[in-house]
Each structure stands twice: as structure tokens, then as C-alpha cells.
Design a protein around this motif. Sequence first.
Motif, PDB file in Angstrom:
ATOM      1  N   LEU A  43       0.823  -1.211   0.000  1.00 27.89           N
ATOM      2  CA  LEU A  43       0.000   0.000   0.000  1.00 27.89           C
ATOM      3  C   LEU A  43       0.856   1.260   0.000  1.00 27.89           C
ATOM      4  CD1 LEU A  43      -2.879  -0.999   2.438  1.00 27.89           C
ATOM      5  CD2 LEU A  43      -3.009  -0.713  -0.036  1.00 27.89           C
ATOM      6  N   LYS A  44       1.975   1.225   0.739  1.00 29.32           N
ATOM      7  CA  LYS A  44       2.885   2.377   0.732  1.00 29.32           C
ATOM      8  C   LYS A  44       3.450   2.605  -0.670  1.00 29.32           C
ATOM      9  CE  LYS A  44       4.365   2.241   5.566  1.00 29.32           C
ATOM     10  NZ  LYS A  44       5.476   1.952   6.487  1.00 29.32           N
ATOM     11  N   GLU A  45       3.856   1.545  -1.335  1.00 30.71           N
ATOM     12  CA  GLU A  45       4.379   1.664  -2.695  1.00 30.71           C
ATOM     13  C   GLU A  45       3.309   2.196  -3.650  1.00 30.71           C
ATOM     14  OE1 GLU A  45       5.900  -2.171  -3.760  1.00 30.71           O
ATOM     15  OE2 GLU A  45       7.528  -2.089  -2.302  1.00 30.71           O
ATOM     16  N   ALA A  46       2.099   1.670  -3.515  1.00 31.89           N
ATOM     17  CA  ALA A  46       1.002   2.140  -4.369  1.00 31.89           C
ATOM     18  C   ALA A  46       0.703   3.612  -4.092  1.00 31.89           C
ATOM     19  CB  ALA A  46      -0.253   1.289  -4.128  1.00 31.89           C
ATOM     20  N   LEU A  47       0.779   4.004  -2.827  1.00 37.49           N
ATOM     21  CA  LEU A  47       0.547   5.395  -2.454  1.00 37.49           C
ATOM     22  C   LEU A  47       1.627   6.300  -3.065  1.00 37.49           C
ATOM     23  CD1 LEU A  47      -1.091   7.438  -0.807  1.00 37.49           C
ATOM     24  CD2 LEU A  47       0.404   6.953   1.127  1.00 37.49           C
ATOM     25  N   GLU A  48       2.878   5.874  -3.004  1.00 40.20           N
ATOM     26  CA  GLU A  48       3.966   6.648  -3.594  1.00 40.20           C
ATOM     27  C   GLU A  48       3.782   6.778  -5.115  1.00 40.20           C
ATOM     28  OE1 GLU A  48       7.500   4.624  -2.359  1.00 40.20           O
ATOM     29  OE2 GLU A  48       7.413   5.413  -0.318  1.00 40.20           O
ATOM     30  N   LYS A  49       3.374   5.682  -5.757  1.00 39.65           N
ATOM     31  CA  LYS A  49       3.127   5.744  -7.201  1.00 39.65           C
ATOM     32  C   LYS A  49       1.975   6.695  -7.501  1.00 39.65           C
ATOM     33  CE  LYS A  49       4.769   1.100  -8.372  1.00 39.65           C
ATOM     34  NZ  LYS A  49       4.364  -0.238  -8.841  1.00 39.65           N
ATOM     35  N   ALA A  50       0.933   6.641  -6.702  1.00 40.73           N
ATOM     36  CA  ALA A  50      -0.221   7.525  -6.906  1.00 40.73           C
ATOM     37  C   ALA A  50       0.173   8.988  -6.713  1.00 40.73           C
ATOM     38  CB  ALA A  50      -1.358   7.141  -5.964  1.00 40.73           C
ATOM     39  N   GLU A  51       0.989   9.257  -5.690  1.00 43.83           N
ATOM     40  CA  GLU A  51       1.452  10.629  -5.458  1.00 43.83           C
ATOM     41  C   GLU A  51       2.307  11.125  -6.626  1.00 43.83           C
ATOM     42  OE1 GLU A  51       3.379  10.368  -1.649  1.00 43.83           O
ATOM     43  OE2 GLU A  51       1.516  10.751  -0.553  1.00 43.83           O
ATOM     44  N   ALA A  52       3.182  10.257  -7.136  1.00 45.00           N
ATOM     45  CA  ALA A  52       4.006  10.629  -8.290  1.00 45.00           C
ATOM     46  C   ALA A  52       3.121  10.899  -9.511  1.00 45.00           C
ATOM     47  CB  ALA A  52       5.010   9.518  -8.607  1.00 45.00           C
ATOM     48  N   LYS A  53       2.106  10.064  -9.715  1.00 47.53           N
ATOM     49  CA  LYS A  53       1.188  10.260 -10.831  1.00 47.53           C
ATOM     50  C   LYS A  53       0.417  11.565 -10.661  1.00 47.53           C
ATOM     51  CE  LYS A  53      -0.859   8.631 -14.526  1.00 47.53           C
ATOM     52  NZ  LYS A  53      -0.141   8.409 -15.758  1.00 47.53           N
ATOM     53  N   ILE A  54       0.013  11.880  -9.436  1.00 45.75           N
ATOM     54  CA  ILE A  54      -0.700  13.137  -9.159  1.00 45.75           C
ATOM     55  C   ILE A  54       0.192  14.323  -9.477  1.00 45.75           C
ATOM     56  CG2 ILE A  54      -1.607  14.580  -7.288  1.00 45.75           C
ATOM     57  CD1 ILE A  54      -2.792  12.009  -6.075  1.00 45.75           C
ATOM     58  N   LYS A  55       1.469  14.255  -9.089  1.00 46.73           N
ATOM     59  CA  LYS A  55       2.402  15.346  -9.385  1.00 46.73           C
ATOM     60  C   LYS A  55       2.564  15.520 -10.897  1.00 46.73           C
ATOM     61  CE  LYS A  55       5.120  15.143  -5.137  1.00 46.73           C
ATOM     62  NZ  LYS A  55       6.423  14.815  -4.555  1.00 46.73           N
ATOM     63  N   GLU A  56       2.702  14.399 -11.605  1.00 44.21           N
ATOM     64  CA  GLU A  56       2.851  14.445 -13.056  1.00 44.21           C
ATOM     65  C   GLU A  56       1.604  15.046 -13.710  1.00 44.21           C
ATOM     66  OE1 GLU A  56       2.991  11.276 -16.730  1.00 44.21           O
ATOM     67  OE2 GLU A  56       3.885  10.680 -14.828  1.00 44.21           O
ATOM     68  N   LEU A  57       0.431  14.608 -13.267  1.00 44.68           N
ATOM     69  CA  LEU A  57      -0.816  15.139 -13.825  1.00 44.68           C
ATOM     70  C   LEU A  57      -0.990  16.616 -13.490  1.00 44.68           C
ATOM     71  CD1 LEU A  57      -3.243  12.147 -13.170  1.00 44.68           C
ATOM     72  CD2 LEU A  57      -2.276  12.876 -15.356  1.00 44.68           C
ATOM     73  N   THR A  58      -0.539  17.010 -12.298  1.00 45.63           N
ATOM     74  CA  THR A  58      -0.615  18.420 -11.919  1.00 45.63           C
ATOM     75  C   THR A  58       0.263  19.263 -12.844  1.00 45.63           C
ATOM     76  OG1 THR A  58      -1.008  17.791  -9.615  1.00 45.63           O
ATOM     77  CG2 THR A  58      -0.293  20.044 -10.013  1.00 45.63           C
ATOM     78  N   LYS A  59       1.464  18.753 -13.150  1.00 45.62           N
ATOM     79  CA  LYS A  59       2.346  19.463 -14.082  1.00 45.62           C
ATOM     80  C   LYS A  59       1.702  19.561 -15.459  1.00 45.62           C
ATOM     81  CE  LYS A  59       6.725  18.242 -11.882  1.00 45.62           C
ATOM     82  NZ  LYS A  59       7.964  17.466 -12.011  1.00 45.62           N
ATOM     83  N   GLN A  60       1.062  18.478 -15.910  1.00 44.32           N
ATOM     84  CA  GLN A  60       0.400  18.502 -17.209  1.00 44.32           C
ATOM     85  C   GLN A  60      -0.752  19.494 -17.214  1.00 44.32           C
ATOM     86  OE1 GLN A  60      -0.716  14.482 -18.170  1.00 44.32           O
ATOM     87  NE2 GLN A  60       1.366  13.853 -18.650  1.00 44.32           N
ATOM     88  N   VAL A  61      -1.511  19.544 -16.120  1.00 41.85           N
ATOM     89  CA  VAL A  61      -2.622  20.497 -16.024  1.00 41.85           C
ATOM     90  C   VAL A  61      -2.087  21.925 -16.076  1.00 41.85           C
ATOM     91  CG1 VAL A  61      -4.376  21.415 -14.439  1.00 41.85           C
ATOM     92  CG2 VAL A  61      -4.254  18.968 -14.859  1.00 41.85           C
ATOM     93  N   ASP A  62      -0.990  22.186 -15.355  1.00 40.86           N
ATOM     94  CA  ASP A  62      -0.389  23.523 -15.387  1.00 40.86           C
ATOM     95  C   ASP A  62       0.063  23.882 -16.806  1.00 40.86           C
ATOM     96  OD1 ASP A  62      -0.839  23.816 -12.683  1.00 40.86           O
ATOM     97  OD2 ASP A  62       1.206  23.242 -12.091  1.00 40.86           O
ATOM     98  N   ALA A  63       0.682  22.913 -17.488  1.00 43.71           N
ATOM     99  CA  ALA A  63       1.138  23.161 -18.860  1.00 43.71           C
ATOM    100  C   ALA A  63      -0.052  23.431 -19.783  1.00 43.71           C
ATOM    101  CB  ALA A  63       1.942  21.969 -19.377  1.00 43.71           C
ATOM    102  N   VAL A  64      -1.110  22.658 -19.623  1.00 40.06           N
ATOM    103  CA  VAL A  64      -2.296  22.856 -20.456  1.00 40.06           C
ATOM    104  C   VAL A  64      -2.939  24.205 -20.152  1.00 40.06           C
ATOM    105  CG1 VAL A  64      -4.657  22.012 -20.845  1.00 40.06           C
ATOM    106  CG2 VAL A  64      -2.751  20.412 -20.851  1.00 40.06           C
ATOM    107  N   MET A  65      -2.955  24.610 -18.899  1.00 42.16           N
ATOM    108  CA  MET A  65      -3.520  25.913 -18.546  1.00 42.16           C
ATOM    109  C   MET A  65      -2.692  27.038 -19.162  1.00 42.16           C
ATOM    110  SD  MET A  65      -4.725  25.213 -14.624  1.00 42.16           S
ATOM    111  CE  MET A  65      -5.333  26.861 -14.339  1.00 42.16           C
TER     112      MET A  65
END
Length: 147
Positions: A43-65
Motif C-alpha cells: 500500500l505504501k508503494e502504491a501510495l507513492e506511485k499515486a502521489e508521483a502520478k498526481i504530481k505528473e498530472l498536476t504538471k500537465q494540467v499547469d502546462a495545459v492551462m
Amino acid sequence: MKAKQAEDIVLLKQRIIYLQSELARYKAKAYEEGDIALENERLKEALEKAEAKIKELTKQVDAVMAENVVLKELALLSEQRYEELEKVKREKAQLEQQLGQSRLNQNAGEGESWFLHTLRQQNAIAKPEKKDIPSLSNPFSFSGEEE
């Protein structure tokens, strides 16, 4: 004594069975705790992967904005250019209309008929070019030379 020994043996066997069941229960509990620990790690590993994915998606959202802002600015500039082109087209049409009216006014202002206009053009074409005409200062000179 044999009876007592037989009874002790039965009690010891029962005790062994009880202890074996307790041991199995503790092993199962330890196994569950191990499973829980492994599950926590997964679960910790999955949480870390999810957090990394959230950061990546946040960067993509910022770029799209940011891209959206640029596209909005370009759309505004394009709209302004389109309005300018339409204004220039209207001005051109007005100028062409004014030019046509001025030509009509000029032709009407001349007041001459087509016939007279054509005659003037033909006379302008038919006029001979001026050449050096010999001076006739001496009436007896036919060659044009002065003596």
C-alpha cells in the motif's frame, strides 16, 4: 501406578494437542501480521506511485492551462486581425465606390458627346509630328539652304 501413568500420558497428550493448537494459532497470527506488514508495504508503494502520478498530472494540467492562456491570446489577436481586415475591406469598397462616382462625374462634367471625343482622339493621332520646316527667308531657294 500404571493407571496413573496412563492418566498422565492422556493428560500430556491433551496438553501437547492444546499446545500444538496454540502454536498453530500463534503461527497463523504471526503469518497474518506478516501479511499485514507486506500489505502495508504494498500500500505504501502504491501510495507513492499515486502521489508521483498526481504530481505528473498536476504538471500537465499547469502546462495545459498555460497553453490555454497562450491560445486565448492568439485567438484574441486573430479576432482583432480579422476585424482589421474587415474594416480595410469596407474602406476599399467605399473608395472603389467613390472612384466610380468620380469617374462618372468626370465623364458627365466634360459635356462632350462620344462623337466629339472620338474625333479629338483621331485628330490627336493623325497630327503629323513637327519636323524642322525649312525657313523660307529666301523665296528663290527650293532646297531649303540659304545662300
